[in-house]
Design an enzyme around this catalytic site. Structure first.
Site, PDB file in Angstrom:
ATOM      1  N   ASP A   9       0.949  -1.293  -0.004  1.00 13.10           N
ATOM      2  CA  ASP A   9      -0.084  -0.054   0.144  1.00 13.10           C
ATOM      3  C   ASP A   9       0.925   1.288  -0.207  1.00 13.10           C
ATOM      4  OD1 ASP A   9      -1.870  -2.031   0.243  1.00 13.10           O
ATOM      5  OD2 ASP A   9      -2.819  -1.090   2.021  1.00 13.10           O
ATOM      6  N   ASP A  47      -4.560  -0.822  -1.850  1.00 10.20           N
ATOM      7  CA  ASP A  47      -5.738  -0.659  -1.206  1.00 10.20           C
ATOM      8  C   ASP A  47      -6.774  -0.211  -2.329  1.00 10.20           C
ATOM      9  OD1 ASP A  47      -6.905  -1.158   1.481  1.00 10.20           O
ATOM     10  OD2 ASP A  47      -6.924   1.257   1.769  1.00 10.20           O
ATOM     11  N   HIS A  49     -10.661   0.792  -2.682  1.00 11.78           N
ATOM     12  CA  HIS A  49     -12.100   0.890  -2.340  1.00 11.78           C
ATOM     13  C   HIS A  49     -12.880   1.595  -3.177  1.00 11.78           C
ATOM     14  CE1 HIS A  49     -10.436  -0.389   1.590  1.00 11.78           C
ATOM     15  NE2 HIS A  49      -9.614   0.699   1.900  1.00 11.78           N
ATOM     16  N   HIS A  53     -17.452   3.037   0.617  1.00 14.33           N
ATOM     17  CA  HIS A  53     -16.839   1.843   1.373  1.00 14.33           C
ATOM     18  C   HIS A  53     -17.319   1.905   2.845  1.00 14.33           C
ATOM     19  CE1 HIS A  53     -14.081  -1.258   2.808  1.00 14.33           C
ATOM     20  NE2 HIS A  53     -14.400  -1.906   1.830  1.00 14.33           N
ATOM     21  N   HIS A  82     -10.408   7.117   1.596  1.00 18.37           N
ATOM     22  CA  HIS A  82      -8.985   6.922   1.190  1.00 18.37           C
ATOM     23  C   HIS A  82      -8.987   5.965   0.051  1.00 18.37           C
ATOM     24  CE1 HIS A  82      -9.383   3.554   4.073  1.00 18.37           C
ATOM     25  NE2 HIS A  82      -8.643   3.230   3.493  1.00 18.37           N
ATOM     26  N   LYS A 106      -6.953  -4.829  -3.183  1.00 17.18           N
ATOM     27  CA  LYS A 106      -7.723  -5.458  -1.968  1.00 17.18           C
ATOM     28  C   LYS A 106      -8.784  -4.432  -1.363  1.00 17.18           C
ATOM     29  CE  LYS A 106      -4.092  -4.369   1.273  1.00 17.18           C
ATOM     30  NZ  LYS A 106      -4.869  -3.346   1.915  1.00 17.18           N
ATOM     31  N   CYS A 151      -1.954  -2.645   7.796  1.00 17.67           N
ATOM     32  CA  CYS A 151      -1.897  -3.826   6.424  1.00 17.67           C
ATOM     33  C   CYS A 151      -0.599  -4.608   6.439  1.00 17.67           C
ATOM     34  CB  CYS A 151      -2.003  -2.839   5.299  1.00 17.67           C
ATOM     35  SG  CYS A 151      -3.698  -2.377   5.124  1.00 17.67           S
TER      36      CYS A 151
HETATM   37  C1  VGL Z   1      -4.465   0.858   5.566  1.00 20.09           C
HETATM   38  C2  VGL Z   1      -6.268   1.595   7.035  1.00 20.09           C
HETATM   39  C3  VGL Z   1      -7.170   1.477   5.951  1.00 20.09           C
HETATM   40  C4  VGL Z   1      -3.348   0.489   5.541  1.00 20.09           C
HETATM   41  C5  VGL Z   1      -5.501   0.549   4.795  1.00 20.09           C
HETATM   42  O1  VGL Z   1      -2.756   0.378   4.133  1.00 20.09           O
HETATM   43  O2  VGL Z   1      -2.498   0.304   6.572  1.00 20.09           O
HETATM   44  N1  VGL Z   1      -5.073   1.421   6.769  1.00 20.09           N
HETATM   45  N2  VGL Z   1      -6.599   1.147   4.831  1.00 20.09           N
HETATM   46 ZN    ZN Z   2      -8.149   1.199   3.316  1.00 17.71          ZN
END
Ligand code: VGL
Ligand code: ZN
Length: 201
Positions: A9, A47, A49, A53, A82, A106, A151
């Site tokens: 990510d 990430d 979404h 979401h 995000h 994901k 993550c």
């Molecule tokens: C993440 C919060 C929400 C991450 C992703 O990549 O750690 N944290 N979505």
């Molecule tokens: Zn996320």
């Protein structure tokens, strides 16, 4: 023994100026680009979404970012919007080398979040990454990216549980650190047998 680097990510929304900026998030880009040259297999997660979401605070009445809610699969932190599919914030950091073998997206199911690269937050819906790694004969994974305590940690814990040998290179990770989440995640990873590396040691 075959090894893969999994880059978690490293996207604009998790870097300074992004909607869920991780302090120093952009500082992981240079060390990750350097590490990539040492691995035959490189996998990047993204990430990804849909708008609205269920992990977004804006999708719930009277909820603020970083509050918790109860989802059918358990407690869930609510985040600022995000990494919405197709937006600039969902793109990889512009300086990140993205010439990996696989880009795994994901978090695209509206009703379930997915921190881990292996399983969504219900801990049962697989992403397919385990099969990909096994089919490629990969036994060892090194994890880097954002965020250490979400993550990266969830991916590391799942990988360890699945029987992979797991290292996390902490010099190439940065944390959100929400109410002690960084210390907690480091202890959990250590207890699960994840090797935590710093100083390239
Ligand atoms: C993440 C919060 C929400 C991450 C992703 O990549 O750690 N944290 N979505
Ligand atoms: Zn996320």
């Amino acid at each position: 023994m075959s090894q893969a680097l999994i880059v978690i990510d490293v996207q604009n929304d998790f870097c300074p100026g992004g909607s869920l900026a991780v302090p120093g998030g952009d500082e992981v880009v240079a060390p990750i680009n350097a590490l990539m040259r040492q691995f035959e297999t490189v996998i990047l997660t993204q990430d990804w979404h849909p708008a609205g979401h269920s992990s977004f605070a804006t999708s719930h009445r009277q909820k603020a970012p970083f509050e918790m809610i109860e989802m059918p699969y358990g407690p869930q932190v609510l985040w600022p919007d995000h990494c919405v599919q197709g937006t600039e914030g969902a793109q990889f950091h512009p300086d990140l080398n993205t010439q990996g073998d696989l880009i795994l997206r994901k978090g695209f199911r509206p009703m379930i979040d997915s921190y881990s690269g292996f399983f969504e937050n219900d801990q049962t819906t697989p992403t397919g990454l385990e099969g990909y790694l096994r089919n490629r004969g990969i036994s060892d994974v090194t994890l880097v990216g954002l965020a250490t305590d979400f993550c990266v940690a969830y991916t590391a814990l799942d990988a360890a549980r699945l029987g992979f040998r797991v290292s996390v290179d902490l010099d190439a990770c940065r944390a959100i650190d929400l109410e002690g989440s960084l210390d907690r995640s480091l202890s959990e990873m250590q207890a699960a047998g994840v090797q935590l590396k710093t100083g390239s040691g």
